[in-house]
Design an enzyme around this catalytic site. Structure first.
Site, PDB file in Angstrom:
ATOM      1  N   GLY A   9      28.203  18.941  81.414  1.00  0.00           N
ATOM      2  CA  GLY A   9      27.690  17.712  82.035  1.00  0.00           C
ATOM      3  C   GLY A   9      28.131  17.563  83.474  1.00  0.00           C
ATOM      4  O   GLY A   9      28.629  16.520  83.884  1.00  0.00           O
ATOM      5  N   SER A  11      26.122  17.888  86.186  1.00  0.00           N
ATOM      6  CA  SER A  11      25.017  17.658  87.130  1.00  0.00           C
ATOM      7  C   SER A  11      25.188  16.365  87.899  1.00  0.00           C
ATOM      8  O   SER A  11      24.610  16.191  88.975  1.00  0.00           O
ATOM      9  CB  SER A  11      23.678  17.640  86.375  1.00  0.00           C
ATOM     10  OG  SER A  11      23.735  16.734  85.292  1.00  0.00           O
ATOM     11  N   ASN A  60      22.029  22.685  76.397  1.00  0.00           N
ATOM     12  CA  ASN A  60      22.200  21.431  75.681  1.00  0.00           C
ATOM     13  C   ASN A  60      23.422  21.588  74.777  1.00  0.00           C
ATOM     14  O   ASN A  60      23.418  22.439  73.878  1.00  0.00           O
ATOM     15  CB  ASN A  60      20.939  21.164  74.851  1.00  0.00           C
ATOM     16  CG  ASN A  60      20.974  19.820  74.165  1.00  0.00           C
ATOM     17  OD1 ASN A  60      22.047  19.224  74.006  1.00  0.00           O
ATOM     18  ND2 ASN A  60      19.814  19.343  73.763  1.00  0.00           N
ATOM     19  N   VAL A  61      24.448  20.781  75.008  1.00  0.00           N
ATOM     20  CA  VAL A  61      25.684  20.973  74.218  1.00  0.00           C
ATOM     21  C   VAL A  61      25.465  20.699  72.731  1.00  0.00           C
ATOM     22  O   VAL A  61      26.295  21.071  71.898  1.00  0.00           O
ATOM     23  CB  VAL A  61      26.868  20.127  74.752  1.00  0.00           C
ATOM     24  CG1 VAL A  61      27.268  20.560  76.151  1.00  0.00           C
ATOM     25  CG2 VAL A  61      26.590  18.634  74.665  1.00  0.00           C
ATOM     26  N   ASN A  87      32.920  17.322  78.939  1.00  0.00           N
ATOM     27  CA  ASN A  87      32.648  16.073  79.651  1.00  0.00           C
ATOM     28  C   ASN A  87      31.272  15.487  79.326  1.00  0.00           C
ATOM     29  O   ASN A  87      31.078  14.279  79.441  1.00  0.00           O
ATOM     30  CB  ASN A  87      32.748  16.348  81.160  1.00  0.00           C
ATOM     31  CG  ASN A  87      32.189  15.222  81.994  1.00  0.00           C
ATOM     32  OD1 ASN A  87      32.809  14.177  82.131  1.00  0.00           O
ATOM     33  ND2 ASN A  87      30.991  15.425  82.544  1.00  0.00           N
ATOM     34  N   SER A 139      37.082   8.066  75.972  1.00  0.00           N
ATOM     35  CA  SER A 139      36.836   6.782  76.639  1.00  0.00           C
ATOM     36  C   SER A 139      37.862   5.784  76.116  1.00  0.00           C
ATOM     37  O   SER A 139      38.332   5.920  74.979  1.00  0.00           O
ATOM     38  CB  SER A 139      35.439   6.263  76.296  1.00  0.00           C
ATOM     39  OG  SER A 139      35.329   4.880  76.578  1.00  0.00           O
ATOM     40  N   TYR A 152      29.059   4.834  70.154  1.00  0.00           N
ATOM     41  CA  TYR A 152      29.799   5.467  71.252  1.00  0.00           C
ATOM     42  C   TYR A 152      31.305   5.404  70.991  1.00  0.00           C
ATOM     43  O   TYR A 152      32.013   6.412  71.133  1.00  0.00           O
ATOM     44  CB  TYR A 152      29.442   4.763  72.561  1.00  0.00           C
ATOM     45  CG  TYR A 152      30.079   5.333  73.813  1.00  0.00           C
ATOM     46  CD1 TYR A 152      29.588   6.504  74.397  1.00  0.00           C
ATOM     47  CD2 TYR A 152      31.166   4.705  74.425  1.00  0.00           C
ATOM     48  CE1 TYR A 152      30.157   7.019  75.548  1.00  0.00           C
ATOM     49  CE2 TYR A 152      31.737   5.214  75.578  1.00  0.00           C
ATOM     50  CZ  TYR A 152      31.232   6.379  76.132  1.00  0.00           C
ATOM     51  OH  TYR A 152      31.805   6.888  77.279  1.00  0.00           O
ATOM     52  N   LYS A 156      33.764   8.617  70.488  1.00  0.00           N
ATOM     53  CA  LYS A 156      34.893   8.842  71.401  1.00  0.00           C
ATOM     54  C   LYS A 156      36.239   8.775  70.659  1.00  0.00           C
ATOM     55  O   LYS A 156      37.193   9.451  71.046  1.00  0.00           O
ATOM     56  CB  LYS A 156      34.842   7.839  72.558  1.00  0.00           C
ATOM     57  CG  LYS A 156      33.650   8.058  73.505  1.00  0.00           C
ATOM     58  CD  LYS A 156      33.656   9.451  74.128  1.00  0.00           C
ATOM     59  CE  LYS A 156      32.616   9.603  75.229  1.00  0.00           C
ATOM     60  NZ  LYS A 156      32.623  10.957  75.817  1.00  0.00           N
ATOM     61  N   ILE A 185      34.112   3.535  84.908  1.00  0.00           N
ATOM     62  CA  ILE A 185      34.020   4.405  86.082  1.00  0.00           C
ATOM     63  C   ILE A 185      32.626   4.231  86.690  1.00  0.00           C
ATOM     64  O   ILE A 185      31.625   4.190  85.972  1.00  0.00           O
ATOM     65  CB  ILE A 185      34.223   5.894  85.685  1.00  0.00           C
ATOM     66  CG1 ILE A 185      35.532   6.087  84.894  1.00  0.00           C
ATOM     67  CG2 ILE A 185      34.182   6.784  86.923  1.00  0.00           C
ATOM     68  CD1 ILE A 185      36.813   5.797  85.638  1.00  0.00           C
TER      69      ILE A 185
HETATM   70  P1  NAP Z   1      26.638  10.394  83.704  1.00  0.00           P
HETATM   71  O1  NAP Z   1      26.731  10.176  85.157  1.00  0.00           O
HETATM   72  O2  NAP Z   1      25.519   9.793  82.930  1.00  0.00           O
HETATM   73  O3  NAP Z   1      26.689  11.974  83.440  1.00  0.00           O
HETATM   74  C1  NAP Z   1      26.592  12.467  82.136  1.00  0.00           C
HETATM   75  C2  NAP Z   1      26.547  13.978  82.184  1.00  0.00           C
HETATM   76  O4  NAP Z   1      26.454  14.464  80.841  1.00  0.00           O
HETATM   77  C3  NAP Z   1      25.325  14.495  82.943  1.00  0.00           C
HETATM   78  O5  NAP Z   1      25.705  15.564  83.772  1.00  0.00           O
HETATM   79  C4  NAP Z   1      24.414  14.978  81.832  1.00  0.00           C
HETATM   80  O6  NAP Z   1      23.645  16.109  82.198  1.00  0.00           O
HETATM   81  C5  NAP Z   1      25.415  15.421  80.791  1.00  0.00           C
HETATM   82  N1  NAP Z   1      24.808  15.501  79.479  1.00  0.00           N
HETATM   83  C6  NAP Z   1      24.313  14.500  78.711  1.00  0.00           C
HETATM   84  N2  NAP Z   1      23.793  14.999  77.573  1.00  0.00           N
HETATM   85  C7  NAP Z   1      23.976  16.352  77.630  1.00  0.00           C
HETATM   86  C8  NAP Z   1      23.665  17.417  76.765  1.00  0.00           C
HETATM   87  N3  NAP Z   1      23.042  17.203  75.571  1.00  0.00           N
HETATM   88  N4  NAP Z   1      23.993  18.673  77.120  1.00  0.00           N
HETATM   89  C9  NAP Z   1      24.611  18.921  78.312  1.00  0.00           C
HETATM   90  N5  NAP Z   1      24.916  17.941  79.184  1.00  0.00           N
HETATM   91  C10 NAP Z   1      24.596  16.681  78.842  1.00  0.00           C
HETATM   92  O7  NAP Z   1      27.961   9.893  82.971  1.00  0.00           O
HETATM   93  P2  NAP Z   1      29.499   9.910  83.403  1.00  0.00           P
HETATM   94  O8  NAP Z   1      29.905   8.520  83.592  1.00  0.00           O
HETATM   95  O9  NAP Z   1      29.742  10.889  84.465  1.00  0.00           O
HETATM   96  O10 NAP Z   1      30.146  10.407  82.029  1.00  0.00           O
HETATM   97  C11 NAP Z   1      30.851  11.641  81.896  1.00  0.00           C
HETATM   98  C12 NAP Z   1      31.736  11.551  80.666  1.00  0.00           C
HETATM   99  O11 NAP Z   1      32.703  10.507  80.871  1.00  0.00           O
HETATM  100  C13 NAP Z   1      30.987  11.186  79.392  1.00  0.00           C
HETATM  101  O12 NAP Z   1      31.534  11.877  78.294  1.00  0.00           O
HETATM  102  C14 NAP Z   1      31.268   9.705  79.242  1.00  0.00           C
HETATM  103  O13 NAP Z   1      31.142   9.265  77.915  1.00  0.00           O
HETATM  104  C15 NAP Z   1      32.676   9.636  79.762  1.00  0.00           C
HETATM  105  N6  NAP Z   1      33.099   8.309  80.193  1.00  0.00           N
HETATM  106  C16 NAP Z   1      32.452   7.667  81.184  1.00  0.00           C
HETATM  107  C17 NAP Z   1      32.887   6.395  81.567  1.00  0.00           C
HETATM  108  C18 NAP Z   1      32.216   5.599  82.644  1.00  0.00           C
HETATM  109  O14 NAP Z   1      32.530   4.408  82.783  1.00  0.00           O
HETATM  110  N7  NAP Z   1      31.320   6.176  83.444  1.00  0.00           N
HETATM  111  C19 NAP Z   1      33.978   5.808  80.913  1.00  0.00           C
HETATM  112  C20 NAP Z   1      34.607   6.510  79.908  1.00  0.00           C
HETATM  113  C21 NAP Z   1      34.166   7.770  79.555  1.00  0.00           C
HETATM  114  P3  NAP Z   1      22.047  16.043  82.430  1.00  0.00           P
HETATM  115  O15 NAP Z   1      21.760  14.769  83.147  1.00  0.00           O
HETATM  116  O16 NAP Z   1      21.793  17.285  83.226  1.00  0.00           O
HETATM  117  O17 NAP Z   1      21.427  16.103  81.054  1.00  0.00           O
END
Ligand code: NAP
Length: 244
Positions: A9, A11, A60-61, A87, A139, A152, A156, A185
């Site tokens: 993830g 991108s 796709n994971v 991630n 998370s 979710y 997590k 975040i």
């Molecule tokens: P984001 O900006 O939506 O990015 C999510 C990433 O996951 C994207 O690169 C997406 O890739 C990838 N992804 C989703 N489904 C996938 C799949 N089936 N196979 C491969 N890649 C996949 O979210 P983020 O905030 O950076 O989140 C990153 C991690 O941090 C996640 O695990 C999230 O749960 C965790 N997290 C986030 C927060 C927050 O507040 N943002 C808080 C706690 C934990 P594509 O778009 O290319 O599919």
């Protein structure tokens, strides 16, 4: 030889920042992506143009064949996987009474089964060389639960259990397994949150702000480093003190 990190993830959001920060530190970086092809390829191009050692791989994971191929290609190109960062994740909000079976399965599949798929695919290589580090992105909602985010939070929390159990299992093979539990975040994942929701969260955060992607990337860099060799099975909160 440079160490190789595989980041799922990567991108956008946290994963993209981690790809940049690990590349800047001299790691070979494998940036995995799935749907955001353009964003991934733009980031990959920009990192390559800056002279970094980076490979982008669409997988796709949720799909074990995709994951196995990604691991095989990584080993072919870089010869090793020293750090795996699980991630990739998706989130959705809604009352549990409104959650469809499909939504439930999607959330569990990406956030939890994806961690299983990637870890199991990489582990034989790490076990063989008797070293490696796995960093799972959970998370704070996996620690304390979020209303209207039961699937979710469940996934997590599962990631935390997975981390602790696997850390015990593979510690004797020289592999550490840790978990980062970010708070709120600033990424696209939270774009549906209202200003009122964000303000309420900030008000309850001792540090007085929401987090940014660098806050999480810095924690991942630490857990990936030799400085963290004696740390395993831990959950590192990156949440400004919201959950202590
Ligand atoms: P984001 O900006 O939506 O990015 C999510 C990433 O996951 C994207 O690169 C997406 O890739 C990838 N992804 C989703 N489904 C996938 C799949 N089936 N196979 C491969 N890649 C996949 O979210 P983020 O905030 O950076 O989140 C990153 C991690 O941090 C996640 O695990 C999230 O749960 C965790 N997290 C986030 C927060 C927050 O507040 N943002 C808080 C706690 C934990 P594509 O778009 O290319 O599919």
């Amino acid at each position: 030889m440079n160490k190789t990190v595989l980041i799922t993830g990567a991108s956008k959001g946290i994963g993209a920042t981690m790809a940049i920060r690990f590349a800047e530190k001299g790691y070979n970086v494998v940036m995995n992506y799935n749907n955001s092809v353009q964003a991934a390829l733009i980031l990959h191009k920009s990192l390559c143009e800056n002279g970094y050692s980076v490979m982008a791989f669409k997988a796709n994971v949720r799909n074990r064949l995709d994951v196995d191929l990604m691991v095989k290609e990584t080993l072919y190109k870089f010869g090793s996987i020293d750090i795996l960062i699980n991630n990739a994740g998706i989130a959705s909000q809604g009352l549990l009474t409104d959650v469809s079976e499909q939504d439930w399965n999607d959330i569990i599949d990406v956030n939890l089964n994806g961690v299983f798929n990637c870890s199991q695919a990489v582990l034989p290589h790490m076990i063989e060389k008797k070293s490696g580090k796995i960093i799972n992105i959970s998370s704070m909602w996996g620690q304390v639960g979020a209303s209207c985010e039961v699937p979710y939070s469940t996934a997590k929390a599962g990631v935390i259990g997975f981390t602790k159990a696997l850390a015990k299992e593979v510690g004797p093979s020289g592999i550490t397994v840790n978990c980062i539990a970010p708070g709120l975040i600033e990424t696209g994942m939270n774009q549906a949150l209202s200003i009122e929701d964000v303000t309420a969260l900030v008000d309850d955060t001792p540090i007085g702000r929401i987090g940014n992607t660098h806050d999480v990337a810095s924690a991942a860099l630490y857990l990936a480093s030799d400085d963290a060799d004696f740390i395993t099975g831990q959950v590192l909160g990156v949440n400004g003190g919201y959950v202590i």
